[in-house]
Design a protein around this motif. Structure first.
Motif, PDB file in Angstrom:
ATOM      1  N   GLY A 109      -2.179 -12.538  -4.820  1.00 42.93           N
ATOM      2  CA  GLY A 109      -1.748 -13.728  -5.414  1.00 42.93           C
ATOM      3  C   GLY A 109      -2.662 -14.275  -6.518  1.00 42.93           C
ATOM      4  N   ALA A 110      -4.068 -14.116  -6.189  1.00 44.68           N
ATOM      5  CA  ALA A 110      -5.023 -14.111  -7.181  1.00 44.68           C
ATOM      6  C   ALA A 110      -5.078 -13.280  -8.379  1.00 44.68           C
ATOM      7  N   TYR A 160      -5.340 -18.589  -2.366  1.00 43.50           N
ATOM      8  CA  TYR A 160      -4.600 -17.054  -2.899  1.00 43.50           C
ATOM      9  C   TYR A 160      -5.173 -15.981  -1.845  1.00 43.50           C
ATOM     10  N   TRP A 219      -8.900 -17.457  -8.428  1.00 39.48           N
ATOM     11  CA  TRP A 219      -8.268 -16.796  -9.609  1.00 39.48           C
ATOM     12  C   TRP A 219      -9.437 -16.418 -10.286  1.00 39.48           C
ATOM     13  N   LEU A 264       2.089 -14.652  -2.223  1.00 37.54           N
ATOM     14  CA  LEU A 264       0.761 -14.930  -2.946  1.00 37.54           C
ATOM     15  C   LEU A 264      -0.395 -15.733  -2.286  1.00 37.54           C
ATOM     16  N   HIS A 265      -0.134 -16.074  -1.080  1.00 35.24           N
ATOM     17  CA  HIS A 265      -1.211 -17.019  -0.356  1.00 35.24           C
ATOM     18  C   HIS A 265      -1.545 -16.238   0.971  1.00 35.24           C
ATOM     19  N   GLU A 294       5.835 -19.629  -8.457  1.00 37.52           N
ATOM     20  CA  GLU A 294       6.097 -19.733  -7.001  1.00 37.52           C
ATOM     21  C   GLU A 294       7.745 -20.173  -7.041  1.00 37.52           C
ATOM     22  N   THR A 328      -9.536 -23.094  -5.201  1.00 36.73           N
ATOM     23  CA  THR A 328      -8.503 -22.301  -5.830  1.00 36.73           C
ATOM     24  C   THR A 328      -9.023 -21.161  -6.911  1.00 36.73           C
ATOM     25  N   THR A 351       1.821 -21.748 -12.611  1.00 34.93           N
ATOM     26  CA  THR A 351       1.995 -21.544 -11.135  1.00 34.93           C
ATOM     27  C   THR A 351       3.129 -22.003 -10.435  1.00 34.93           C
TER      28      THR A 351
END
Length: 335
Positions: free
Chosen positions: A246-247, A242, A50, A220-221, A209, A35, A205
């Motif tokens: 999203g990231a 992500y 991220w 986002l994904h 979401e 992630t 998060t």
């Protein structure tokens, strides 16, 4: 003629502004799982962690060194010698952002840990050894999975989601359902015991979401319909990892949370309209694409993280652009 001189001056000014001099930087090391991880082939692969895009939210006094790796837990990151390589590079005053949990939950013995015992012990080790090098540890809870199904799937490996093609999803809740349990609480508990800054990435998060809802949170994904991304012809349905957008949203929120809790880093947190990186660390990989996206007449700030780019007077016509360049990046003006 006068207009051309002004544009020429602004281009020269942007070049001078971009050629910032080197200085001693504070490093933020990121360790964790997919992630947060770096992703290969960013020109064709829209997946991002991220941590991969975090540099775009700090000025050039900060160097983000991301060591998060797909599929790693707090245990396997240690056992594979990845932590030692980070530890050897830590200087006094550097930071280590620590986020695990997604893979600690998995039953495979090479990754599994238990919250309250082995998971906590590994996190504590990262904290202790960071401090022994003069570094500053920061513990993060794991980011949420996008899950609107009350029956939690605890068996599917997050890494296998890259093989799941697009289809309708099963949902039975309009409220995001937690999948991490005690694994999201362990970093907070360790932080409290060891007097460490704690960033509640899970809550941050979750709120993000939930605010977007069942459908909106997909953006986002790695949710893509067939044909939407050439490199993923059958599409994808991945509620863990992500995409570029999203990231960046998550990294921006986490950077803001860091700035609120860590005073020395607060002044270094920055937010730009567009971030350009040919290595996939921005929301644009080409400066020209970012310039074309700017609405006419709108004041826009562009952060260029790397690469050498050419800007023409025509590209800046009727646009109000301020460039900021990370050391090593360069903008060259042409008429």
């Amino acid at each position: 003629m006068k207009t051309n001189k002004i544009i020429h001056f602004l281009l020269v000014l942007s070049l001078v502004f971009c050629l910032t001099s080197g200085r001693r930087q504070t490093t933020i090391f990121v360790i964790g799982d997919s992630t947060a991880a770096e992703k290969s082939h960013p020109d064709t692969n829209p997946e991002r962690g991220w941590g991969m895009v975090l540099q775009g939210f700090f000025d050039d006094d900060i160097l983000v060194s991301n060591h998060a790796v797909n599929g790693r837990s707090s245990k396997s990151f240690l056992d594979e010698g990845r932590w030692q390589k980070v530890l050897d590079r830590i200087k006094p005053g550097d930071y280590v952002f620590i986020q695990f949990g997604h893979n600690d939950e998995k039953p495979k013995p090479d990754r599994h840990t238990d919250p309250g015992t082995t998971f906590d012990a590994h996190l504590a080790r990262y904290v202790t050894e960071t401090r022994e090098k003069g570094g500053i540890p920061v513990l993060f809870s794991c980011v949420v999975r996008r899950n609107f199904l009350s029956k939690v799937d605890s068996t599917t490996d997050d890494e296998s989601l890259r093989n799941v093609t697009y289809s309708d999803e099963e949902i039975n809740s309009d409220t995001l359902v937690d999948t991490h349990g005690a694994y999201k609480d362990a970093p907070r508990n360790v932080a409290r015991k060891m007097n460490v800054v704690f960033i509640d990435a899970n809550k941050i998060t979750h709120d993000l979401e939930q605010s977007l809802g069942v459908v909106g949170s997909r953006k986002l994904h790695m949710w893509f319909k067939p044909g939407e991304i050439p490199s993923i012809p059958q599409g994808r349905k991945d509620n863990t990892h992500y995409n570029v957008y999203g990231a960046h949203v998550v990294a921006g929120l986490l950077a803001e949370a860091v700035g609120k809790q860590i005073k020395p880093l607060r002044k270094h947190v920055k937010h730009f309209d567009y971030i350009v990186s040919k290595r996939g660390r921005g929301n644009y990989m080409k400066l020209n694409d970012a310039l074309e996206a700017i609405p006419e007449g709108l004041k826009t700030r562009i952060y260029v993280l790397d690469g050498q780019w050419t800007v023409t007077q025509h590209q800046l016509k009727n646009k109000k652009v301020k460039f900021t360049c990370y050391p090593g990046a360069r903008i060259i003006h042409r008429n």
